[in-house]
Motif scaffolding. Structure first.
Motif, PDB file in Angstrom:
ATOM      1  N   CYS A  51       0.837  -1.183   0.052  1.00  0.00           N
ATOM      2  CA  CYS A  51       0.071  -0.232   0.101  1.00  0.00           C
ATOM      3  C   CYS A  51       1.052   1.224  -0.138  1.00  0.00           C
ATOM      4  O   CYS A  51       1.753   1.576   0.875  1.00  0.00           O
ATOM      5  CB  CYS A  51      -0.765   0.030   1.203  1.00  0.00           C
ATOM      6  SG  CYS A  51      -2.040  -1.262   1.101  1.00  0.00           S
ATOM      7  N   VAL A  76      -2.616   4.817  -3.906  1.00  0.00           N
ATOM      8  CA  VAL A  76      -3.267   6.023  -4.006  1.00  0.00           C
ATOM      9  C   VAL A  76      -2.547   6.982  -4.898  1.00  0.00           C
ATOM     10  O   VAL A  76      -1.386   7.252  -4.515  1.00  0.00           O
ATOM     11  CB  VAL A  76      -3.307   6.721  -2.516  1.00  0.00           C
ATOM     12  CG1 VAL A  76      -4.127   8.149  -2.735  1.00  0.00           C
ATOM     13  CG2 VAL A  76      -4.060   5.794  -1.487  1.00  0.00           C
ATOM     14  N   HIS A 108      -5.798  14.121   2.616  1.00  0.00           N
ATOM     15  CA  HIS A 108      -6.970  13.424   1.952  1.00  0.00           C
ATOM     16  C   HIS A 108      -6.138  11.945   1.353  1.00  0.00           C
ATOM     17  O   HIS A 108      -6.644  10.873   1.313  1.00  0.00           O
ATOM     18  CB  HIS A 108      -7.394  13.929   0.551  1.00  0.00           C
ATOM     19  CG  HIS A 108      -8.191  15.269   0.991  1.00  0.00           C
ATOM     20  ND1 HIS A 108      -9.497  15.119   1.712  1.00  0.00           N
ATOM     21  CD2 HIS A 108      -7.873  16.429   0.573  1.00  0.00           C
ATOM     22  CE1 HIS A 108      -9.828  16.295   1.687  1.00  0.00           C
ATOM     23  NE2 HIS A 108      -9.022  17.154   1.281  1.00  0.00           N
ATOM     24  N   ALA A 109      -4.990  11.993   0.813  1.00  0.00           N
ATOM     25  CA  ALA A 109      -4.073  10.930   0.355  1.00  0.00           C
ATOM     26  C   ALA A 109      -3.854   9.915   1.667  1.00  0.00           C
ATOM     27  O   ALA A 109      -3.901   8.789   1.292  1.00  0.00           O
ATOM     28  CB  ALA A 109      -2.946  11.229  -0.384  1.00  0.00           C
ATOM     29  N   ASP A 111      -5.602   9.578   4.356  1.00  0.00           N
ATOM     30  CA  ASP A 111      -6.840   8.793   4.488  1.00  0.00           C
ATOM     31  C   ASP A 111      -6.983   7.718   3.784  1.00  0.00           C
ATOM     32  O   ASP A 111      -7.351   6.713   4.303  1.00  0.00           O
ATOM     33  CB  ASP A 111      -8.016  10.075   4.613  1.00  0.00           C
ATOM     34  CG  ASP A 111      -7.928  11.095   5.852  1.00  0.00           C
ATOM     35  OD1 ASP A 111      -7.249  10.752   6.843  1.00  0.00           O
ATOM     36  OD2 ASP A 111      -8.685  11.934   5.673  1.00  0.00           O
ATOM     37  N   ASP A 112      -6.950   8.081   2.478  1.00  0.00           N
ATOM     38  CA  ASP A 112      -7.041   7.074   1.548  1.00  0.00           C
ATOM     39  C   ASP A 112      -6.082   5.961   1.940  1.00  0.00           C
ATOM     40  O   ASP A 112      -6.426   4.823   1.622  1.00  0.00           O
ATOM     41  CB  ASP A 112      -7.048   7.397   0.043  1.00  0.00           C
ATOM     42  CG  ASP A 112      -8.029   8.329  -0.322  1.00  0.00           C
ATOM     43  OD1 ASP A 112      -9.025   8.479   0.405  1.00  0.00           O
ATOM     44  OD2 ASP A 112      -7.813   9.059  -1.209  1.00  0.00           O
ATOM     45  N   GLY A 115      -7.144   3.800   4.811  1.00  0.00           N
ATOM     46  CA  GLY A 115      -8.079   2.848   4.447  1.00  0.00           C
ATOM     47  C   GLY A 115      -7.791   1.643   3.595  1.00  0.00           C
ATOM     48  O   GLY A 115      -8.219   0.462   3.796  1.00  0.00           O
ATOM     49  N   ALA A 116      -6.559   1.774   2.802  1.00  0.00           N
ATOM     50  CA  ALA A 116      -6.356   0.933   1.980  1.00  0.00           C
ATOM     51  C   ALA A 116      -5.534  -0.159   2.866  1.00  0.00           C
ATOM     52  O   ALA A 116      -5.543  -1.308   2.436  1.00  0.00           O
ATOM     53  CB  ALA A 116      -5.471   1.379   0.705  1.00  0.00           C
TER      54      ALA A 116
END
Length: 333
Positions: A51, A76, A108-109, A111-112, A115-116
């Motif tokens: 990730c 991301v 924002h990245a 957060d993504d 989650g990933a």
């Protein structure tokens, strides 16, 4: 499902110029701590999901390179400047032409990416947390929160970190922490890299939350402190060709063995063999699995007096304890 999910926030595009009888030879690879760890895991036949945040044209190139190595990439993707370097080794020494850590990863990245990691590691046997290309790339608190959330969901979490990120995963209760003696000194955890000082620092890290601590000491035997005490793990020395990446290969070997159900004290012997072989090679995170297995037979392990009484943190189960519980559950079923 991959056996191991790796957090590698910002992989690096590496371009190295080597000497060649007919001129120059240019090598283009994916690099960085998490990449070198993933590469060794793949050499040891362990499936890997990485990730990461991939930025700009550097990131687009990295994605293809990583997938070509058999790594599952959960990325991301953002525009901007990615991490990369250009090194010249035509004279035998590594000459830095250009190095770029890349842009910091925005909220924002992050957060993504978080989650990933939670989603991708759902069925993994272990999660490996590696560092970013630069100190400002991602905040250290992400590592603390991620360690807590992954462990609360039953993941085995291994970290190979230093500085604020080391403090973050220790606070989060990481299962296995790997760190070098140079990093301990750089972080002010030891003044001198003697065995007594290093051992004391290892006990302190366990008291603060780490389940087990592995400390590498360059060409000297590495140290492991767990619930059962302190051991020293050594290999016959090799002539060094490239020391970078040896610690990451060691970490990957430990993780590979843990995913196969080995106890930590046995797992470090595979890690030691992988790390020792890597110093003889130009490629970082490389090595033949059969050669590593053969080299593993030459690894020596011995108990050392601890010099500092230590108890496992309250409520914690060490990686060896987890393995024992798994064996018991299998027998009962």
């Amino acid at each position: 499902m991959s056996d191991v999910t790796i957090l590698a926030p910002s992989p690096t595009l590496t371009v190295t110029v080597e000497d060649h009888p007919q001129g120059s030879e240019i090598h283009v690879h994916a690099g960085g701590q998490g990449v070198w760890q993933a590469r060794m895991l793949r050499r040891l036949d362990v499936s890997v999901t990485m990730c990461c945040v991939l930025i700009g044209e550097v990131g687009r190139t990295l994605k293809h390179l990583l997938e070509d190595e058999g790594i599952t990439v959960v990325a991301v993707e953002r525009e901007g400047r990615g991490s990369a370097y250009l090194h010249d080794r035509r004279q035998g020494q590594r000459l830095v032409i250009a190095e770029e850590e890349g842009d910091a990863i925005d909220r924002h990245a992050r957060d993504d990416l978080y989650g990933a990691m939670l989603h991708s590691s759902a069925d993994s046997k272990a999660v490996l947390l590696s560092g970013p290309a630069g100190d400002a790339t991602v905040p250290s608190d992400l590592y603390r929160r991620l360690t807590i959330d992954l462990r609360s969901d039953g993941r085995l979490v291994i970290a190979d970190l230093a500085g604020e990120r080391l403090e973050a995963v220790v606070e989060g209760g990481v299962d296995v922490l790997k760190v070098s003696h140079e990093e301990l000194r750089r972080d002010g955890l030891v003044r001198e890299t003697t065995v007594p000082e290093i051992t004391h620092a290892m006990h302190e890290l366990r008291r603060q939350g780490a389940g087990a601590v592995v400390v590498t000491r360059s060409s000297e035997p590495l140290l492991v402190l767990d619930d059962h005490g302190l051991i020293e793990v050594s290999l016959p020395p090799f002539e060094e060709n490239e020391t970078r990446g040896a610690g990451d290969s060691l970490t990957a070997g430990v993780v590979a063995a843990l995913t196969r159900g080995e106890r930590l004290r046995d797992a470090v012997t595979l890690g030691a063999a992988a790390g020792a072989l890597n110093v003889t090679r130009h490629g970082l995170g490389t090595g033949d699995a059969d050669a590593i297995a053969q080299l593993r037979e030459r690894v020596q392990v011995r108990e050392r007096p601890q010099g500092d009484a230590d108890e496992a943190p309250h409520g914690r189960v060490s990686p060896d304890g987890l393995a024992a519980l798994a064996e018991t559950e299998t027998e009962e079923s």
